[in-house]
Design an enzyme around this catalytic site. Structure first.
Site, PDB file in Angstrom:
ATOM      1  N   SER A 170      -1.722 -10.225   4.741  1.00 53.39           N
ATOM      2  CA  SER A 170      -0.586 -10.520   3.866  1.00 53.39           C
ATOM      3  C   SER A 170      -1.087 -11.128   2.552  1.00 53.39           C
ATOM      4  CB  SER A 170       0.402 -11.436   4.612  1.00 53.39           C
ATOM      5  OG  SER A 170       1.610 -11.497   3.928  1.00 53.39           O
ATOM      6  N   ASP A 323       6.911  -1.966   7.336  1.00 56.26           N
ATOM      7  CA  ASP A 323       6.514  -3.060   6.448  1.00 56.26           C
ATOM      8  C   ASP A 323       6.891  -2.704   5.016  1.00 56.26           C
ATOM      9  OD1 ASP A 323       5.313  -5.111   5.075  1.00 56.26           O
ATOM     10  OD2 ASP A 323       3.260  -4.599   5.644  1.00 56.26           O
ATOM     11  N   HIS A 353       5.101  -6.228   9.495  1.00 58.58           N
ATOM     12  CA  HIS A 353       4.504  -7.355   8.794  1.00 58.58           C
ATOM     13  C   HIS A 353       4.538  -8.578   9.707  1.00 58.58           C
ATOM     14  CE1 HIS A 353       2.894  -8.449   4.889  1.00 58.58           C
ATOM     15  NE2 HIS A 353       3.292  -9.669   5.171  1.00 58.58           N
TER      16      HIS A 353
END
Ligand SMILES: *[C@@H]1O[C@H](CO)[C@@H](O)[C@H](O)[C@H]1NC(C)=O
Length: 383
Positions: A170, A323, A353
């Site tokens: 991320s 995502d 995610h």
């Protein structure tokens, strides 16, 4: 990234969610709860997120020796395989996610131990200080400081400085590639051998790519929350969210300049099913003036110049189907390949995610958590 309490809440709040479909996880209660607490000033949103992502402490590990240190003032935790090694080992710098405002060394304890154990590497997890208390770009600077220190002192830890890999998920992926972009230009320190980017955030210009549209309401990271978190991270007024989502912060000349890198036309057709190009946004000079950081490569590494991209090491990119940031990864993959960087790409069909944040939590882990983890370990073992 999101552990214990979150898992517990999800369990309580949702219908069956085991398996790998994130849709039932998309529950409005948690954001609403955060908002209420925030308004009541009982607890700040990022304080709550920090609390719930801390995770349970892990038990003693017979295979890995763990030490807390400081690298030039930056807190790090180092994981050293106990098994004696005849030769110098590989090093892995791990940079955690959490939008720059939450997440910690402890959140990724299980992930880092697993990498150390399974790939037989010395792992350094970076405990950079968080925004908004510590303003952008403290986070990037501290990741740079810690990585540089490790490259220079690698041999102290039995590590071959020519075999150091940087890895992050991320926003940790954003920091990872910023570190590689910066250090790739330097000739006074050893070269980073490879970078691993797990569902990275890579650009803040366009929030209307096919993956934003398709996954706009998917669990953990919706399209709206993405922009909300960026604004929190940069300590900006959250009312800028709507114009940024629409793209009103980008002037026409910048759009034209970066069209060659950020453009739905560059996304392969298989990922564009059902995609509808949005209406052109009306430019708002006011919004643009408020968020100059969004155009800086430390927030949008996809905007780095070709010369910088050419200096990047071998790269592993992991994208997830469910995502909003999937297309950031796909666009970066294309940029790197166009500039002759070797890219290993894993697309996790059932991944979402934050999948990795569940890794190591037994029955609360998702199949995609392990899939991602094993792709990463396999890649690392190749260096
Ligand atoms: C880098 O990629 C761009 C396309 O994005 C291309 O025009 C350029 O020639 C490439 N440069 C090198 C050195 O490969």
């Amino acid at each position: 990234m999101i552990t214990d309490t979150m898992i517990f809440l999800q369990l309580v709040l949702t219908t069956p969610w085991q398996g790998d479909d994130p849709t039932p996880l998309c529950h409005p209660v948690l954001p609403r709860l955060e908002r209420i607490l925030n308004h009541l000033c009982i607890i700040k949103e990022h304080t709550l997120l920090r609390l719930i992502t801390e995770g349970f402490p892990a038990c003693w590990d017979p295979q890995v020796s763990i030490k807390d240190l400081h690298f030039d003032g930056v807190p790090v935790r180092i994981y050293l395989p106990r098994k004696p090694s005849a030769s110098k080992q590989r090093g892995v710098v791990f940079i955690h996610g959490g939008c720059g405002i939450f997440g910690s060394i402890r959140t990724y304890e299980r992930v880092c131990r697993y990498i150390a154990r399974k790939s037989d590497s010395v792992v350094v997890s970076v405990g950079y200080r968080l925004a908004p208390e510590h303003k952008y770009p403290t986070q990037t600077l501290e990741c740079l400081t810690a990585t540089e220190h490790f490259l220079k002192t690698a041999e102290t830890y039995g590590v071959d400085p020519a075999r150091v890999i940087v890895c992050g998920d991320s926003v940790g992926g954003t920091f990872t590639t910023s570190v590689c972009q910066e250090l790739g230009q330097r000739i006074d320190i050893p070269k980073i051998r490879a970078q691993v980017l797990i569902y990275p955030f890579l650009q803040a210009l366009n929030f209307n790519l096919p993956s934003h549209q398709k996954n706009a309401a998917v669990a953990f990271l919706t399209r709206e929350r993405t922009v909300h978190f960026i604004l929190k991270y940069l300590d900006k007024d959250c009312s800028l969210k709507e114009p940024i989502l629409a793209g009103s912060h980008v002037p026409e000349n910048i759009n034209l300049k970066y069209r060659k890198w950020i453009n739905p036309d560059l996304i392969p057709d298989v990922f564009k099913m059902g995609y509808k190009p949005p209406l052109p946004a009306l430019f708002s000079p006011q919004t643009h003036k408020e968020v100059p950081e969004l155009f800086e490569p430390w927030v949008s590494p996809l905007l780095a110049e070709d010369a910088v991209i050419c200096g990047l090491p071998d790269t592993c990119i992991v994208t997830c189907e469910h995502d909003v940031l999937r297309d950031d990864g796909l666009l970066y993959k294309k940029r790197l390949e166009d500039n002759n960087t070797r890219v290993t790409w894993h697309h996790v069909e059932k991944g979402f995610h934050c999948s990795l944040g569940f890794f190591g939590y037994g029955i609360f882990s998702f199949p995609s958590s392990s899939t991602i983890m094993n792709h990463v370990v396999d890649f690392i073992k190749g260096y």
